[in-house]
Write a protein that holds these residues in place. Structure first.
Motif, PDB file in Angstrom:
ATOM      1  N   UNK A 107       8.145 -40.087   6.470  1.00 28.80           N
ATOM      2  CA  UNK A 107       8.967 -40.722   5.443  1.00 28.80           C
ATOM      3  C   UNK A 107       8.182 -41.815   4.739  1.00 28.80           C
ATOM      4  N   UNK A 108       7.365 -42.540   5.499  1.00 26.50           N
ATOM      5  CA  UNK A 108       6.534 -43.586   4.910  1.00 26.50           C
ATOM      6  C   UNK A 108       5.505 -42.990   3.942  1.00 26.50           C
ATOM      7  N   UNK A 109       4.884 -41.859   4.339  1.00 27.75           N
ATOM      8  CA  UNK A 109       3.944 -41.179   3.451  1.00 27.75           C
ATOM      9  C   UNK A 109       4.634 -40.749   2.160  1.00 27.75           C
ATOM     10  N   UNK A 110       5.842 -40.192   2.299  1.00 33.15           N
ATOM     11  CA  UNK A 110       6.587 -39.723   1.131  1.00 33.15           C
ATOM     12  C   UNK A 110       6.885 -40.873   0.175  1.00 33.15           C
ATOM     13  N   UNK A 111       7.324 -42.010   0.718  1.00 32.37           N
ATOM     14  CA  UNK A 111       7.631 -43.166  -0.123  1.00 32.37           C
ATOM     15  C   UNK A 111       6.385 -43.662  -0.858  1.00 32.37           C
ATOM     16  N   UNK A 151       2.912 -41.517  -7.589  1.00 29.44           N
ATOM     17  CA  UNK A 151       3.251 -40.599  -8.685  1.00 29.44           C
ATOM     18  C   UNK A 151       3.865 -41.346  -9.858  1.00 29.44           C
ATOM     19  N   UNK A 152       4.739 -42.299  -9.560  1.00 26.37           N
ATOM     20  CA  UNK A 152       5.376 -43.094 -10.615  1.00 26.37           C
ATOM     21  C   UNK A 152       4.336 -43.900 -11.386  1.00 26.37           C
ATOM     22  N   UNK A 153       3.384 -44.482 -10.668  1.00 25.16           N
ATOM     23  CA  UNK A 153       2.308 -45.245 -11.311  1.00 25.16           C
ATOM     24  C   UNK A 153       1.461 -44.337 -12.202  1.00 25.16           C
ATOM     25  N   UNK A 154       1.083 -43.172 -11.666  1.00 25.93           N
ATOM     26  CA  UNK A 154       0.229 -42.234 -12.407  1.00 25.93           C
ATOM     27  C   UNK A 154       0.931 -41.737 -13.668  1.00 25.93           C
TER      28      UNK A 154
END
Length: 284
Positions: free
Chosen positions: A137-141, A147-150
């Protein structure tokens, strides 16, 4: 077949992570290929591997659970990107040297840290080739934040990235600060590579950035269309790779790459058949 992926939380997390990666890797990969920097993904992926091995070593020897292999891999990837940009300014006449220098350093550090961490283990194997069950879950977050930054920065600086990709001299004359944009581009590439390693694996991540673009170039009629087709090919390969990885109990990275190779063969064949039919029509 996909019903089980919505029943179990860890499978949902893996699938959602794969969909995110299938979006951002080919998106940025389009700019990478157009700028003829395809090898940069290989260079940064090996630096990321060094970071992962360092994280495993620190966790095993000193119990530093805070510095996870994923986190240390991301940090090493970012520093590798900065070093590549620095070396490109040092070797102005031989800028291609920057990538093999960083790649070699990454491989060397990887060997040292893997040996210090008592060799290969299941954790490292999942980072090398990807894993269906390794995404936490930590990896996913972390990945959706990356992704949002990119996506935000690509949308914000799309014009600058586009101009630098096709005509760097014209971009400079137009007032674009090429060094800053190029550094931003390499840093985004480093973030995408670090985000993709959980699904594709560090040794195969460059394929997810370049092969969808190679396929789309064969059939696309413009740059934006190339981006769209690349994302579609990337998403399809990731979904097939994750599903087959779960049911066949194999790392998804290998299947993702082979699906992308199949897409490349199909698009190349389709293009050749279309050109052949056009020539026949012209003769008639």
């Amino acid at each position: 077949m996909l019903s089980q992926f919505f029943e179990f939380e860890f499978l949902r997390t893996t699938l959602y992570t794969g969909l995110i990666i299938g979006l951002i890797a080919p998106l940025l990969g389009t700019f990478v290929v157009v700028r003829r920097l395809s090898l940069i993904a290989d260079g940064l992926s090996h630096v990321t591997l060094a970071g992962i091995a360092f994280g495993l070593f620190m966790d095993k020897k000193y119990g530093l659970a805070v510095l996870t292999p994923f986190t240390s891999g991301t940090i090493f990837s970012i520093f590798g990107a900065i070093l590549i940009e620095r070396l490109r300014t040092v070797y102005k006449a031989y800028q291609d040297l920057a990538i093999p220098i960083i790649l070699s350093g990454g491989v060397g550090l990887s060997v040292i840290f893997i040996a210090l961490a008592d060799g290969l283990n299941n954790d490292l194997y999942s980072y090398l080739f990807g894993s269906v069950s390794a995404v936490s879950k930590q990896d996913f977050n972390t990945i959706w934040i990356i992704a949002l930054i990119v996506l935000s920065l690509v949308a914000l600086f799309y014009k600058e990235l586009f101009m630098l990709s096709f005509d760097e001299e014209h971009a400079k004359v137009s007032g674009i600060h090429s060094k800053s944009i190029h550094l931003l581009f390499i840093l985004l590439t480093a973030l995408v590579i670090s985000a993709s390693i959980r699904i594709v694996g560090v040794l195969l991540v460059s394929a997810l950035m370049t092969l969808p673009v190679a396929s789309s170039i064969r059939i696309a009629k413009g740059f934006k269309q190339t981006i769209v087709y690349s994302i579609l090919f990337g998403e399809a390969s990731v979904i097939l790779g994750i599903v087959s990885g779960y049911y066949l109990e194999i790392p998804p990275g290998g299947t993702i790459v082979m699906v992308l190779i199949a897409f490349l063969i199909i698009t190349t064949t389709v293009q050749k058949l279309w050109l052949k039919s056009q020539r026949k029509k012209a003769i008639v």
